[in-house]
Structures are given as C-alpha cells and as structure tokens.
Design a protein around this motif. Structure first.
Motif, PDB file in Angstrom:
ATOM      1  N   LYS A 167       0.824  -1.208   0.000  1.00 33.71           N
ATOM      2  CA  LYS A 167       0.000   0.000   0.000  1.00 33.71           C
ATOM      3  C   LYS A 167       0.860   1.260   0.000  1.00 33.71           C
ATOM      4  O   LYS A 167       0.519   2.248  -0.645  1.00 33.71           O
ATOM      5  CB  LYS A 167      -0.918  -0.003   1.226  1.00 33.71           C
ATOM      6  N   LYS A 168       1.979   1.235   0.728  1.00 31.82           N
ATOM      7  CA  LYS A 168       2.828   2.420   0.846  1.00 31.82           C
ATOM      8  C   LYS A 168       3.784   2.569  -0.330  1.00 31.82           C
ATOM      9  O   LYS A 168       4.052   3.676  -0.797  1.00 31.82           O
ATOM     10  CB  LYS A 168       3.650   2.350   2.133  1.00 31.82           C
ATOM     11  N   ASP A 169       4.344   1.440  -0.769  1.00 26.32           N
ATOM     12  CA  ASP A 169       5.446   1.477  -1.730  1.00 26.32           C
ATOM     13  C   ASP A 169       5.311   0.317  -2.711  1.00 26.32           C
ATOM     14  O   ASP A 169       6.007  -0.692  -2.595  1.00 26.32           O
ATOM     15  CB  ASP A 169       6.776   1.394  -0.960  1.00 26.32           C
ATOM     16  N   PRO A 170       4.407   0.418  -3.692  1.00 30.78           N
ATOM     17  CA  PRO A 170       4.194  -0.691  -4.622  1.00 30.78           C
ATOM     18  C   PRO A 170       5.460  -1.126  -5.347  1.00 30.78           C
ATOM     19  O   PRO A 170       5.663  -2.325  -5.587  1.00 30.78           O
ATOM     20  CB  PRO A 170       3.155  -0.123  -5.604  1.00 30.78           C
ATOM     21  N   ARG A 171       6.317  -0.189  -5.671  1.00 34.29           N
ATOM     22  CA  ARG A 171       7.559  -0.545  -6.359  1.00 34.29           C
ATOM     23  C   ARG A 171       8.488  -1.349  -5.422  1.00 34.29           C
ATOM     24  O   ARG A 171       9.086  -2.337  -5.828  1.00 34.29           O
ATOM     25  CB  ARG A 171       8.257   0.735  -6.836  1.00 34.29           C
ATOM     26  N   GLY A 172       8.578  -0.897  -4.187  1.00 31.78           N
ATOM     27  CA  GLY A 172       9.379  -1.632  -3.210  1.00 31.78           C
ATOM     28  C   GLY A 172       8.803  -3.007  -2.937  1.00 31.78           C
ATOM     29  O   GLY A 172       9.549  -3.985  -2.764  1.00 31.78           O
ATOM     30  N   TRP A 173       7.462  -3.095  -2.888  1.00 32.53           N
ATOM     31  CA  TRP A 173       6.815  -4.392  -2.664  1.00 32.53           C
ATOM     32  C   TRP A 173       7.100  -5.338  -3.827  1.00 32.53           C
ATOM     33  O   TRP A 173       7.376  -6.522  -3.615  1.00 32.53           O
ATOM     34  CB  TRP A 173       5.316  -4.184  -2.488  1.00 32.53           C
ATOM     35  N   ALA A 174       7.056  -4.827  -5.054  1.00 34.81           N
ATOM     36  CA  ALA A 174       7.332  -5.667  -6.227  1.00 34.81           C
ATOM     37  C   ALA A 174       8.767  -6.197  -6.188  1.00 34.81           C
ATOM     38  O   ALA A 174       9.018  -7.361  -6.536  1.00 34.81           O
ATOM     39  CB  ALA A 174       7.096  -4.873  -7.509  1.00 34.81           C
ATOM     40  N   ALA A 175       9.702  -5.362  -5.768  1.00 28.79           N
ATOM     41  CA  ALA A 175      11.093  -5.808  -5.651  1.00 28.79           C
ATOM     42  C   ALA A 175      11.220  -6.877  -4.561  1.00 28.79           C
ATOM     43  O   ALA A 175      11.948  -7.865  -4.734  1.00 28.79           O
ATOM     44  CB  ALA A 175      12.001  -4.623  -5.344  1.00 28.79           C
ATOM     45  N   TYR A 176      10.501  -6.675  -3.455  1.00 30.01           N
ATOM     46  CA  TYR A 176      10.505  -7.676  -2.386  1.00 30.01           C
ATOM     47  C   TYR A 176       9.961  -9.007  -2.895  1.00 30.01           C
ATOM     48  O   TYR A 176      10.533 -10.076  -2.630  1.00 30.01           O
ATOM     49  CB  TYR A 176       9.672  -7.173  -1.205  1.00 30.01           C
ATOM     50  N   MET A 177       8.872  -8.973  -3.639  1.00 31.81           N
ATOM     51  CA  MET A 177       8.268 -10.199  -4.156  1.00 31.81           C
ATOM     52  C   MET A 177       9.196 -10.915  -5.134  1.00 31.81           C
ATOM     53  O   MET A 177       9.254 -12.146  -5.171  1.00 31.81           O
ATOM     54  CB  MET A 177       6.932  -9.877  -4.814  1.00 31.81           C
ATOM     55  N   GLN A 178       9.928 -10.154  -5.926  1.00 29.84           N
ATOM     56  CA  GLN A 178      10.883 -10.759  -6.852  1.00 29.84           C
ATOM     57  C   GLN A 178      11.983 -11.487  -6.090  1.00 29.84           C
ATOM     58  O   GLN A 178      12.361 -12.615  -6.426  1.00 29.84           O
ATOM     59  CB  GLN A 178      11.493  -9.682  -7.754  1.00 29.84           C
ATOM     60  N   ARG A 179      12.494 -10.863  -5.046  1.00 30.68           N
ATOM     61  CA  ARG A 179      13.527 -11.511  -4.234  1.00 30.68           C
ATOM     62  C   ARG A 179      12.971 -12.755  -3.543  1.00 30.68           C
ATOM     63  O   ARG A 179      13.647 -13.786  -3.452  1.00 30.68           O
ATOM     64  CB  ARG A 179      14.071 -10.523  -3.192  1.00 30.68           C
ATOM     65  N   LEU A 180      11.735 -12.667  -3.077  1.00 34.95           N
ATOM     66  CA  LEU A 180      11.112 -13.794  -2.390  1.00 34.95           C
ATOM     67  C   LEU A 180      11.025 -15.006  -3.310  1.00 34.95           C
ATOM     68  O   LEU A 180      11.310 -16.142  -2.896  1.00 34.95           O
ATOM     69  CB  LEU A 180       9.716 -13.383  -1.914  1.00 34.95           C
ATOM     70  N   ALA A 181      10.663 -14.794  -4.558  1.00 34.31           N
ATOM     71  CA  ALA A 181      10.514 -15.892  -5.515  1.00 34.31           C
ATOM     72  C   ALA A 181      11.839 -16.566  -5.838  1.00 34.31           C
ATOM     73  O   ALA A 181      11.854 -17.700  -6.339  1.00 34.31           O
ATOM     74  CB  ALA A 181       9.867 -15.387  -6.793  1.00 34.31           C
ATOM     75  N   GLU A 182      12.951 -15.891  -5.545  1.00 34.87           N
ATOM     76  CA  GLU A 182      14.265 -16.433  -5.854  1.00 34.87           C
ATOM     77  C   GLU A 182      14.840 -17.292  -4.731  1.00 34.87           C
ATOM     78  O   GLU A 182      15.894 -17.913  -4.898  1.00 34.87           O
ATOM     79  CB  GLU A 182      15.237 -15.280  -6.157  1.00 34.87           C
ATOM     80  N   HIS A 183      14.165 -17.374  -3.604  1.00 35.74           N
ATOM     81  CA  HIS A 183      14.684 -18.135  -2.468  1.00 35.74           C
ATOM     82  C   HIS A 183      14.650 -19.641  -2.744  1.00 35.74           C
ATOM     83  O   HIS A 183      13.829 -20.132  -3.528  1.00 35.74           O
ATOM     84  CB  HIS A 183      13.874 -17.846  -1.211  1.00 35.74           C
ATOM     85  N   SER A 184      15.518 -20.365  -2.062  1.00 39.00           N
ATOM     86  CA  SER A 184      15.552 -21.819  -2.163  1.00 39.00           C
ATOM     87  C   SER A 184      14.379 -22.438  -1.405  1.00 39.00           C
ATOM     88  O   SER A 184      14.221 -22.195  -0.204  1.00 39.00           O
ATOM     89  CB  SER A 184      16.870 -22.343  -1.587  1.00 39.00           C
ATOM     90  N   GLY A 185      13.567 -23.240  -2.101  1.00 40.32           N
ATOM     91  CA  GLY A 185      12.476 -23.939  -1.424  1.00 40.32           C
ATOM     92  C   GLY A 185      12.984 -24.876  -0.347  1.00 40.32           C
ATOM     93  O   GLY A 185      12.536 -24.814   0.810  1.00 40.32           O
TER      94      GLY A 185
END
Length: 285
Positions: A167-185
């Motif tokens: 809600k505050k920072d959609p661009r920052g949230w999108a970057a966070y989500m991209q990093r999250l998807a790169e983590h090792s399952g």
C-alpha cells in the motif's frame, strides 16, 4: 565471492564502509538484500556487514535437518564476525534475525556493543506457540515440495502484516516479491521447520533476560500484531532496553519506513556510543 565458514555451511557476506562494525541479520521472508537501504545509510559512518543465512543462496543450502536451528543461527553470526576479525559489533536483526540477535546477546554479550531487535517474537506467547509450531511444520513441508513461486509468495506478500508495504510502496513491494521468488524452497523449508518451528519461546528466557545488560532497542510496527505482546513484555524485563513503536507499520519495518528506521537506529547507536543509553542512577555527569 566472500564466504565465512561456519558449522556445516559457508556463509556469503558483503561489507561496505569503515568505522565501528554493524552486523545485519535478515528475516525469514527475505535475505541479505533487504538491508540495502541500511547499508547505504550507515556505511557513511560504520563498517556494515550483511550475510545470507544458511539455506539462502549464495550461502550454502545444507540438506541435513540437523544443520538448521537457533543454535546454528547464533553460531553463524559469531562465525561471520570472527572470520572478519571483529571482536565486537552492533547487531541489528529483523524477525527471525532479531531472534538470533537476542540469543546472541544472551550467549555472547562481550561481542555485542548493542542490539537492535526489529519485529521480534512471533510465536513466542505461550498461548500461540503450539499453533505457530504446527503451522511452521506444514509450511516448511510445502516449501520443500513446491518452492516459492506462485501461491506461497502471494500468500506471504499479502499477509496482514506485510500488505502495508504494498500500500505504501508498490515498487518496493514488487522488488521484495521478486527476491522472495528467488529463495531456495528446500533451504527455507528446512529453516521454517527446524529453526522457526522448533525454536524456544522468548518467554522461556526470562531469568536470563533480566540479567542481560546489553543496550537494546526494540522496534516494532503498531500493525505487527504477532509481535506486539512479546515486545512490550521484553521492555518490561530487559533492564537496558527501549521500545520504539512505528505507527501504521507492519512487520518489515526497515522496508516500509526506511527513513524512520534509520533515524531511530542512528540515534540509538549514537547514544550508546556516547555512554548515555543506560538510565542507571548516578550516570549524570
């Protein structure tokens, strides 16, 4: 790439700046990259070190469950500092990293100039611990089997304590989500099961916490529901702690409100370094 050897894993780290060291320890749902705003800000006056926890590439991802847990988390922080020849540092942690930082302060107070514990304590209240542990085991199994891309990442990014970032920072949230998807399952799944899901309740440490004199700043968002009770309790038992509650803020406080977080942490570190944090009688000069 720089690695620090620890028990059963090599830990990738990065450092920048000069001055008194600050060690940054990341949360479960992020990695060393979450500290970028802090590294840029604090490296102007400090030697800043951030590392990827075991299970988080480019650090090693051990396959054995016994190589995960709270003891390894504390040992890894010690290993990074010793590898770099650092006898004492400010230690800043978020969530899972704050849990490790607090335990570090209990076990190695001589190595901690101060502690900053942000968003610490989910799952610690006695009435919540059993359900928290059960959920960690189930979620860990899902991560091992399916990894992050898809439903697991979406669920995390839209959770009640993280939606504030979007809600505050959609661009920052999108970057966070991209990093999250790169983590090792497998790495995060084993971390979830054997660190998050098997760690102590902070409330179990009460007698030791009452004796811990390390200067400590507790930082929590007022919308980080799972952590508020533990933080207010820690303020009541830690003899040398202060509590900063950031308004309209969820769990990832350093990502949501980087300017406010950096300002409060900088003021705290300065006060500690000037010998003015303790409020013990007789301190007045």
């Amino acid at each position: 790439m720089p690695y620090a050897p620890s028990d059963g894993a090599r830990l990738w780290y990065e450092e920048t700046g000069t001055g008194h060291p600050i060690l940054f320890i990341h949360e479960f749902g992020a990695d060393h990259r979450e500290w970028e705003d802090q590294l840029r800000f604090f490296s102007r006056e400090y030697r800043c070190i951030a590392y990827a926890a075991r299970g988080y590439p480019p650090s090693d991802v051990p396959s054995e469950p016994r190589l995960y847990g709270q003891d390894h988390a504390v040992g890894d922080a010690v290993a990074v500092l010793r590898h770099l020849g650092i006898p004492r540092a400010h230690v800043v942690g978020l969530s899972m990293g704050a849990f490790a930082a607090l335990l570090f302060g209990l076990r190695h107070p001589e190595m901690a100039t101060s502690l900053v514990l942000a968003g610490v304590g989910s799952g610690s209240p006695r009435g919540e611990q059993a359900a928290f542990r059960e959920a960690c085991q189930a979620r860990g199994e899902t991560l091992i089997a399916q990894g992050w891309p898809g439903a697991m990442a979406e669920e995390t990014g839209h959770s009640p304590t993280r939606i504030q970032l979007k809600k505050k920072d959609p661009r920052g949230w999108a970057a966070y989500m991209q990093r999250l998807a790169e983590h090792s399952g497998p790495g995060t799944g084993l971390t979830m099961k054997h660190y998050q899901g098997e760690r102590d309740s902070i409330f179990d440490w009460e007698s030791d916490l009452r004796r811990m004199a390390v200067p400590t700043l507790l930082a929590v968002g007022d919308e980080d529901g799972p952590c508020i009770e533990t933080n207010t309790w820690l303020k009541s038992v830690l003899p040398n702690a202060g509590l900063w509650m950031c308004p309209r803020t969820g769990h990832a406080i350093n990502l949501e409100e980087p300017a406010a977080f950096n300002r409060e942490v900088a003021a705290f570190l300065s006060t500690v370094e000037r010998g003015r944090w303790s409020l013990d009688a007789g301190q007045e000069g």
